[in-house]
Design a protein around this motif. Structure first.
Motif, PDB file in Angstrom:
ATOM      1  N   ASN A  13      31.303  35.254  46.269  1.00  0.00           N
ATOM      2  CA  ASN A  13      32.035  36.484  46.012  1.00  0.00           C
ATOM      3  C   ASN A  13      32.891  36.235  44.774  1.00  0.00           C
ATOM      4  O   ASN A  13      33.808  35.413  44.803  1.00  0.00           O
ATOM      5  CB  ASN A  13      32.917  36.855  47.205  1.00  0.00           C
ATOM      6  CG  ASN A  13      33.617  38.194  47.014  1.00  0.00           C
ATOM      7  OD1 ASN A  13      34.239  38.454  45.988  1.00  0.00           O
ATOM      8  ND2 ASN A  13      33.524  39.047  48.029  1.00  0.00           N
ATOM      9  N   ASP A  16      36.765  36.635  45.207  1.00  0.00           N
ATOM     10  CA  ASP A  16      37.423  35.622  46.030  1.00  0.00           C
ATOM     11  C   ASP A  16      37.468  34.259  45.358  1.00  0.00           C
ATOM     12  O   ASP A  16      38.375  33.465  45.632  1.00  0.00           O
ATOM     13  CB  ASP A  16      36.716  35.505  47.385  1.00  0.00           C
ATOM     14  CG  ASP A  16      37.000  36.691  48.294  1.00  0.00           C
ATOM     15  OD1 ASP A  16      38.002  37.392  48.060  1.00  0.00           O
ATOM     16  OD2 ASP A  16      36.216  36.913  49.241  1.00  0.00           O
ATOM     17  N   GLN A  22      42.372  37.464  40.259  1.00  0.00           N
ATOM     18  CA  GLN A  22      43.273  37.909  41.331  1.00  0.00           C
ATOM     19  C   GLN A  22      44.704  38.024  40.807  1.00  0.00           C
ATOM     20  O   GLN A  22      45.411  39.001  41.088  1.00  0.00           O
ATOM     21  CB  GLN A  22      43.215  36.931  42.499  1.00  0.00           C
ATOM     22  CG  GLN A  22      41.885  36.902  43.232  1.00  0.00           C
ATOM     23  CD  GLN A  22      41.797  35.735  44.200  1.00  0.00           C
ATOM     24  OE1 GLN A  22      42.815  35.229  44.686  1.00  0.00           O
ATOM     25  NE2 GLN A  22      40.585  35.293  44.482  1.00  0.00           N
ATOM     26  N   ARG A  42      36.530  43.222  46.269  1.00  0.00           N
ATOM     27  CA  ARG A  42      35.767  42.273  47.105  1.00  0.00           C
ATOM     28  C   ARG A  42      34.348  42.789  47.358  1.00  0.00           C
ATOM     29  O   ARG A  42      33.389  42.012  47.397  1.00  0.00           O
ATOM     30  CB  ARG A  42      36.505  42.022  48.420  1.00  0.00           C
ATOM     31  CG  ARG A  42      37.751  41.185  48.234  1.00  0.00           C
ATOM     32  CD  ARG A  42      38.284  40.581  49.525  1.00  0.00           C
ATOM     33  NE  ARG A  42      39.264  39.563  49.186  1.00  0.00           N
ATOM     34  CZ  ARG A  42      40.559  39.805  48.980  1.00  0.00           C
ATOM     35  NH1 ARG A  42      41.030  41.054  49.124  1.00  0.00           N
ATOM     36  NH2 ARG A  42      41.374  38.836  48.651  1.00  0.00           N
TER      37      ARG A  42
END
Length: 577
Positions: A13, A16, A22, A42
């Protein structure tokens, strides 16, 4: 992050496993938007890192092909795509690549979909397959031009399809500019437009037509009676099918055999009495400001190509990091060797630099749309070409370095880096080479004094940031910016030929200075929010390596390549002393 736990970037992913992205999203997005946006991030990170990335390798080996005639000898000009490409397009359309901002999900939420979120989707897709991003990404630019400049009937027919949340209802967009007479010299085009009742007919040859089987094509032509040169150019929308349902006069000569970006078919096209609609808005004639309207889409596309460069930089870093964590040489993992650490650090730093710059573009574009801010518009005017220059060049450099990390295996098409390297070379050409972009930035300086907005942005970051760990980076960024400021002053007072000759040097220096400043801004936020110095170490390494003049590489002696390498490489927290 333990890269040795992974076999490949494909299958992960990509949200992630990307602490840098992020951090950007959590800093730049409104806190009220963050939970909703992270659900989509996500979802898209899993899609692009999974099925899309896996299919991309198959699509590259099975590019689109042209069926020119049917078995009776009738011309059909059908572009046939491999099932992997078709499945990927379906997934992207159905998960809102173009349609999310106009979807029921967005309306029910009651808040605009942030441009930062949509940029993240293109960033994920760039890591998987930039050819597919070209095939998908032009649609939004076409839709924006139709909304602004088409008549009500054309808007009603095209916009619901261009902004659909469904592959079955969606119509791809495309942009055909280049002719055999020249690419960047648009004033030399020979395609003509003749008025015929409530529409126009186009005749001429277009030489590089990417996403050639699109349903909605934006192109340039010279209307009958318009003057020669760039001021006589009009902008038109050419549908794949006429209003009576028959094929339009779009004749595909051949699909080009390209080095990379094979997922998108690029062809040579003859317009033969092709039905078209003028995108003239309130102008009295299609040639009135036609080139200006076209440049709106070109600048939009340039940022998109910059995202492609940033995506390839990120993908190649991840592949190199995984390989170097698992591969041993002379009894030790590759990443234990000092020169290999420097190579990996350069890829990582340039990846983070290009990513910071493309999301800065998204932030600035959102500011312009929300407030019609004149200074923000001037800033975006120069930021767009500089971002395309810097990010695509860094994407190519990262792909080359990563391929060397993987060495012989990297040069083999069974491994993913060969394709990334082939694709990366295209991006320095799409939507203008470095020379063309530097000249465009120079025009922004001369006409709009756009550099003042850029320098103000850098100065505001450097002046408002104060932390001991950032002092060296601040000095290096300030010094590089001062050099750029002096060069711009000298160019403004000197002969035009000298300004043109130095434009690329100044443009790259401005882009690097901005990247250094953005690193400082990110580091200051990280220090405030988590007390970690990781991004401060990266900012210092970047500014020392790329902005401090008059010395050989600083990386061999920099803490980021030595005692702090493991933390920087793995995105671990570096505590303040």
């Amino acid at each position: 992050m333990d890269y040795s736990a992974f076999e490949s970037a494909a299958g992960l992913n990509w949200y992630d496993c990307d602490p840098n992205l992020q951090g950007l999203m959590r800093r730049l997005l409104d806190p009220a938007d963050l939970p909703w946006c992270e659900d989509w991030l996500r979802r898209w990170g899993a899609l692009c890192g999974g099925a899309v990335a896996e299919r991309a390798e198959v699509t590259d080996r099975n590019p689109p092909h042209l069926v020119k005639y049917d078995r009776w000898g009738n011309e059909i000009d059908e572009v046939v795509h491999h099932p992997t490409a078709t499945e990927t397009k379906k997934d992207l359309w159905n998960t809102g690549f173009n349609g999310l901002p106009w979807s029921d999900a967005a309306r029910e939420r009651g808040r605009p979909v942030p441009a930062l979120l949509m940029t993240a989707y293109t960033y994920f897709l760039s890591q998987a397959e930039t050819g597919m991003l070209c095939a998908m990404g032009m649609t939004s630019g076409v839709a924006d031009l139709v909304e602004k400049y088409a008549d009500d009937r054309v808007k009603a027919e095209f916009l619901p399809h261009l902004r659909a949340m469904s592959h079955d209802e969606g119509w791809d967009g495309a942009m055909f500019l280049t002719e055999r007479t020249g690419g960047s010299d648009l004033g030399a085009l020979t395609t003509t437009a003749t008025r015929k009742g409530d529409h126009w007919v186009l005749n001429g040859l277009k030489w590089f037509c990417s996403n050639v089987d699109a349903r909605a094509i934006v192109t340039l032509a010279r209307p009958t009676g318009a003057p020669e040169g760039i001021k006589g150019i009009g902008i038109f929308l050419v549908p794949k099918y006429r209003r009576d349902g028959t094929r339009n006069g779009i004749h595909i000569r051949r699909i080009k055999d390209k080095l990379g970006t094979r997922a998108v078919p690029t062809a040579e096209v003859d317009f033969v009495d092709a039905e078209a609609f003028a995108l003239q808005g309130t102008a009295r004639h299609p040639a009135d400001h036609g080139i200006n309207r076209m440049m709106e889409m070109v600048n939009f596309s340039r940022v998109g190509v910059g995202v492609m460069g940033a995506g390839i930089a990120r993908r190649t870093f991840l592949e190199a990091a995984i390989y170097a964590s698992k591969r041993e040489a002379f009894g030790r993992p590759l990443l234990d060797w000092p020169m290999m650490r420097q190579d990996l650090l350069r890829i990582q730093i340039e990846s983070e630099a290009s990513t910071a710059m493309v999301f800065e573009c998204a932030r600035a574009a959102e500011q312009v749309r929300a407030r019609a801010d004149e200074d923000a518009a001037r800033y975006l005017r120069i930021l767009s070409p500089l971002t395309k220059m810097a990010a695509t060049r860094q994407g190519l450099q990262c792909a080359s370095r990563a391929l060397e990390v993987v060495a012989g295996n990297g040069y083999i098409e069974d491994w993913p880096l060969a394709r990334q390297f082939r694709d990366a070379q295209c991006h320095t050409i799409w939507e203008g080479t470095d020379n063309i972009l530097a000249l465009d930035a120079l025009r922004g300086v001369a006409k709009y004094r756009a550099h003042e907005a850029l320098l103000d942005r850098i100065d505001s970051i450097v002046k408002k940031t104060s932390h001991p760990s950032l002092e060296t980076a601040r000095r290096n960024v300030a010094a590089a910016t001062e050099v750029a400021r002096k060069l711009l002053t000298d160019l403004a007072s000197g002969p035009m030929q000298k300004a043109i000759g130095s434009a690329k040097q100044v443009a790259f220096l401005l882009g690097s200075s901005l990247q250094g400043a953005l690193f400082i801004e990110e580091a200051a936020h990280e220090i405030r929010s988590s007390t970690s110095l990781r991004k401060a170490v990266v900012a210092d390494a970047y500014a020392s390596e790329y902005l401090a003049g008059g010395r050989v590489s600083s990386l061999p002696d920099h803490p980021a390549a030595n005692e702090l390498f493991a933390a920087v490489f793995s995105y671990d927290k570096i505590p303040q002393k």
